[in-house]
Design an enzyme around this catalytic site. Structure first.
Site, mmCIF file in Angstrom:
data_model
loop_
_atom_site.group_PDB
_atom_site.id
_atom_site.type_symbol
_atom_site.label_atom_id
_atom_site.label_comp_id
_atom_site.label_asym_id
_atom_site.label_seq_id
_atom_site.Cartn_x
_atom_site.Cartn_y
_atom_site.Cartn_z
ATOM 1 C CG HIS A 122 64.155 59.493 111.151
ATOM 2 N ND1 HIS A 122 63.556 58.386 110.229
ATOM 3 C CD2 HIS A 122 63.661 60.422 110.664
ATOM 4 C CE1 HIS A 122 62.753 59.257 109.199
ATOM 5 N NE2 HIS A 122 62.521 60.470 109.989
ATOM 6 C CD GLU A 142 64.948 55.558 109.538
ATOM 7 O OE1 GLU A 142 64.019 55.799 110.587
ATOM 8 O OE2 GLU A 142 65.478 55.998 108.891
#
Length: 331
Positions: free
Chosen positions: A297, A269
């Site tokens: 997220h 990420e």
């Protein structure tokens, strides 16, 4: 005048640090590094008396062994897989988390993703927006009634239990798999429990992940496991990216075995630009495109929750600096 301890917030939370300073003013100097890349962390923590780290960076053995006077490492969130807790334990540095702040939000996000995929809402919105298909439900069929369908959960801690209760409210037949869970929790929640992952997968029309990332759960759901799900199943991951092989999810969507996937967390990420999941999500011609929900997220987030995890994280730092018992020590 004595020098105040130095508390370093590594990532995610930039200046101004109102929540942290509300707790720590007069007790510590709080500094936000606002680091975006792992390499930028080198040398920034050596003199820290406490570290607050979020999920974009990893605090590995090399960084931990350079900590000269650190009293505590706090992860102001639930998962702490990005911290080498063995190295911290060897240095005598306690590691703490904030296990309860996002329970409602993550459970809400998981159910929201599941429902919009199961009802065909996302699929039709995606297709009709760009003028594909007739203005009716036909291209989204078959859509099954939710009541009585099996909602399978891997993990039934705080978030998993909250998701189970929400799924029950929609009439799902909720089934859980969680080997370490104490006996009787399933009776308290009024759900069914199975003793193997395979048993859960073979019956789950919707599979929702709510387990931590550990050596036992890493890559728990791959191509072979996805193939065990009933044809037309949906998967939702709001846990950790490393629990699920996201490339395998994209492939299963593309071949039609899965009819939907809600992905809030990824192995890396942000993901690399050439990752299969980004390509599928961005390319309307990709066979998985219309059945894939992707979030950066964010399942944990709400304004109130943000204030909560920041404040609770700072309170844990304060307890460590004052030598008081810690509330949520994981190592």
């Amino acid at each position: 005048m004595s020098k105040l301890p130095r508390v370093v917030v590594t990532d995610l939370i930039p200046e101004p640090l109102e929540c942290e300073r509300r707790v720590l003013n007069g007790h510590a100097d709080v500094i936000a590094l606002d680091i975006k890349h792992q390499a930028e962390l080198d040398g920034q923590l050596d003199n820290a008396d406490a570290v607050m780290i979020y999920h974009y960076l990893r605090l590995g053995r090399e960084q931990i062994e350079r900590l000269r006077q650190c009293k505590v490492i706090v992860r102001p969130g639930v998962g702490y897989d990005n911290i080498d807790i063995v190295a911290a334990r060897e240095r005598g540095i306690p590691v703490c988390n904030v296990p309860d702040y996002g329970t409602e939000e993550v459970a809400d996000s998981a159910l929201g993703m599941a429902l919009t995929l199961a009802r065909g809402t996302h699929f039709l919105n995606s297709r009709l927006r760009r003028g594909v298909g007739a203005w009716n439900v036909d291209q989204a069929t078959p859509i099954q009634r939710l009541r009585g369908r099996v909602f399978g959960l891997v993990g039934c801690g705080r978030i998993g239990a909250a998701a189970a209760l929400r799924a029950k409210a929609f009439g799902f037949d909720v089934v859980i798999y969680d080997p370490p869970l104490r006996d009787g929790v399933e009776k308290t929640l009024g759900v069914r429990r199975v003793d193997s992952l395979e048993a859960l997968l073979r019956q789950s029309h919707i599979l929702s992940l709510h387990c931590p990332l550990t050596p036992q759960t890493r890559n728990m759901i791959g191509a072979a496991e996805l193939a065990l799900l009933p044809a037309g199943a949906i998967i939702v991951n709001t846990a950790r990216g490393g629990v699920v092989d996201t490339d395998a999810v994209v492939a299963s969507l593309a071949n039609g075995h899965l009819t939907g996937a809600g992905i809030d967390v990824l192995e890396q990420e942000p993901p690399p630009e050439d990752s299969p999941v980004l390509r599928a999500w961005r390319d309307p011609a990709h066979p998985a495109h219309d059945r894939l929900l992707l979030n950066p997220h964010t399942a944990f987030y709400c304004e109130q929750g943000c204030d909560e995890f920041r404040t609770k994280g700072a309170l844990e730092v304060l307890r460590a600096l004052q030598g008081r018992p810690l509330r949520n020590q994981v190592s």
